[in-house]
Design a protein around this motif. Structure first.
Motif, PDB file in Angstrom:
ATOM      1  N   ILE A   1      14.456  17.813  -6.759  1.00  0.00           N
ATOM      2  CA  ILE A   1      13.635  18.993  -6.463  1.00  0.00           C
ATOM      3  C   ILE A   1      14.386  20.273  -6.806  1.00  0.00           C
ATOM      4  CG2 ILE A   1      12.551  20.308  -4.609  1.00  0.00           C
ATOM      5  CD1 ILE A   1      11.944  17.654  -3.236  1.00  0.00           C
ATOM      6  N   LYS A   2      15.645  20.346  -6.406  1.00  0.00           N
ATOM      7  CA  LYS A   2      16.435  21.550  -6.690  1.00  0.00           C
ATOM      8  C   LYS A   2      16.646  21.723  -8.190  1.00  0.00           C
ATOM      9  CE  LYS A   2      20.724  23.974  -5.608  1.00  0.00           C
ATOM     10  NZ  LYS A   2      19.997  25.248  -5.701  1.00  0.00           N
TER      11      LYS A   2
ATOM     12  N   GLY B   1      13.588  27.957 -13.734  1.00  0.00           N
ATOM     13  CA  GLY B   1      13.994  29.358 -13.728  1.00  0.00           C
ATOM     14  C   GLY B   1      15.167  29.656 -14.642  1.00  0.00           C
TER      15      GLY B   1
ATOM     16  N   ARG C   1      14.717  20.683 -10.601  1.00  0.00           N
ATOM     17  CA  ARG C   1      13.460  21.114 -11.223  1.00  0.00           C
ATOM     18  C   ARG C   1      13.257  22.620 -11.047  1.00  0.00           C
ATOM     19  NH1 ARG C   1       9.230  18.524 -13.159  1.00  0.00           N
ATOM     20  NH2 ARG C   1      10.087  16.528 -12.460  1.00  0.00           N
ATOM     21  N   THR C   2      13.545  23.114  -9.857  1.00  0.00           N
ATOM     22  CA  THR C   2      13.401  24.549  -9.592  1.00  0.00           C
ATOM     23  C   THR C   2      14.358  25.359 -10.457  1.00  0.00           C
ATOM     24  OG1 THR C   2      12.741  24.116  -7.305  1.00  0.00           O
ATOM     25  CG2 THR C   2      13.545  26.326  -7.818  1.00  0.00           C
ATOM     26  N   ASP C   3      15.601  24.914 -10.538  1.00  0.00           N
ATOM     27  CA  ASP C   3      16.610  25.657 -11.292  1.00  0.00           C
ATOM     28  C   ASP C   3      16.352  25.609 -12.795  1.00  0.00           C
ATOM     29  OD1 ASP C   3      17.799  26.269  -8.919  1.00  0.00           O
ATOM     30  OD2 ASP C   3      19.378  24.757  -9.068  1.00  0.00           O
TER      31      ASP C   3
END
Length: 424
Positions: free
Chosen positions: A78-79, A86, A81-83
């Motif tokens: 999850i982390k 962005g 994918r977010t990073d």
């Protein structure tokens, strides 16, 4: 009310902080002028092995410092994918075979073929190269892998039941009782322990090996095909071990606690535990009884298992593409990858480094040959939307393994549910 002058001060500080962060991201240089390349992974044991290897890399490349960052596995995907979304991910980061395709398709990764040349892949385990390739292009450098699933067995419980390791090695499961030699062995073992065999809802250690040895499929391309008749044969056999023959733990325990079967094996209550090398160190360190390992049972289509790998990808948005490429090349070398095997932490995916792992375990009296003696492998899971699809279908499998939903109906519902996610 906040004064205008205070607002201005806050805005100035915030802007200044952003400039500092941006400078750190864009420059990523230490006070001594070295370029900092960051590597993200989720395994502390492997991180320690990496550190030993990367210290040597830094000695040879004094202009580069490599910072290894560990993110807990529970939050990793999850982390990341977010990073990645962005453009704030590390220069290099671990990926598994189920979601790297998302990043490749979105242009977030630099292909290995471009970074290191198309010939580099010949040095790595072919099964892992295949897993991380799409349309002939490799998108991540293989680091570690699980070459096969085996049976860990409790020697004491086998002796009490009059079952030998040779009996297990020759066992064959089959829906036809006249051909099934595996169930009778497991039933004998269940008479001497709480359970004979650790069948449960686990894709890599149970579902895929049984599907593969039945000649079935989990997926056709990226779409799920549990309605395949041979796949249903395998699923029915596993479900029957739990709910008809009662030689495996209840799904009421294993559906909510995937670690239940391992716990029971370590407590001496489970005679046979089917798993890969990823549990070898845990069993070696914690089992207080004599144990061994042998090949997983053959099925109607012979013996088959699944290989699964972890690879490191190169961030296409890395601010230091050449330095990151140098680190990627190092991690893909036999010299660097051998550090993983020497510690026993993982099976190196660089072919010439695999011997470091087998030697580590041989020195401890463990013969690892059964992990590699696999005549056939069912393809590992794949697809950009695989994880989301599997999560959507899990409640259906929960009901099936609990015996509350018939296998044909569960297969139909699972395919419909999971493939809808795949198509979304």
């Amino acid at each position: 009310m906040v004064k205008q002058s205070t607002k201005g001060a806050i805005a100035f500080v915030a802007a200044f902080a952003l400039l500092i962060v941006a400078a750190m991201w864009l420059g990523r240089e230490q006070a001594d002028g070295r370029t900092v390349v960051t590597v993200r992974l989720w395994d502390k044991a492997v991180a320690a092995a990496y550190r030993t290897s990367l210290d040597e890399f830094e000695r040879r490349h004094p202009q580069i410092h490599v910072d290894v960052r560990v993110v807990a596995y529970a939050n990793y995907a999850i982390k990341l994918r977010t990073d990645v979304a962005g453009d704030g991910a590390d220069d290099l980061f671990w990926v598994d075979g189920t979601y790297f395709g998302d990043y490749a398709q979105a242009g977030k990764l630099r292909s290995v073929d471009d970074a290191l040349g198309p010939g580099a892949k010949t040095a790595w385990a072919p099964a892992v190269v295949e897993q991380f390739s799409r349309d002939g292009t490799l998108w991540a450098v293989p680091q570690l892998w699980d070459p096969g699933v085996v049976l860990y067995y409790n020697k004491t419980l086998l002796a009490k039941a009059g079952v030998s390791a040779q009996d297990l090695a020759a066992a064959r499961w089959d829906p036809d009782p006249a051909r099934d030699s595996f169930l009778p062995l497991v039933q004998k073992l269940a008479e001497r322990s709480s359970w004979g065999f650790g069948a449960f809802e686990d894709l890599q250690s149970t579902i895929l090996p049984f599907i593969g040895s039945a000649g079935g499929q989990l997926q056709d391309g990226e779409r799920f095909v549990l309605e395949n008749p041979k796949t249903q044969t395998a699923l029915q056999y596993v479900v029957d071990l739990i709910n008809r023959w009662h030689v495996a733990p209840s799904a009421g325990d294993t559906n909510i606690n995937p670690g239940f079967t391992l716990e029971q094996f370590l407590h001496g209550k489970l005679a046979i535990f089917e798993s890969g090398p990823y549990n070898l160190a845990t069993i070696h360190q914690n089992a207080d009884f004599p144990w061994g390992l042998t090949a997983a049972p053959a099925g109607p289509a012979g013996r088959a298992t699944v290989a699964n790998g972890v690879s490191v990808a190169l961030n296409a948005r890395s601010p230091h593409p050449e330095a990151a490429r140098e680190v990627l090349a190092w991690l893909g070398s036999a010299e660097a990858n051998a550090a993983l095997g020497e510690s026993g932490a993982a099976v190196p995916a660089v072919t010439l480094a695999t011997g470091s792992w087998t030697k580590h375990w041989q020195d401890l009296g463990v013969d690892t040959e059964p992990f590699f003696a696999v005549p056939a492998r069912i393809p590992s899971p794949r697809g950009a939307r695989f994880a989301a699809a599997a999560q959507a279908g899990k409640p259906i499998l929960d009901e099936m393994f609990s015996g509350r939903l018939a296998v044909p109906e569960a297969a139909r519902r699972y395919d419909a549910t999971a493939n809808e996610v795949i198509s979304s």
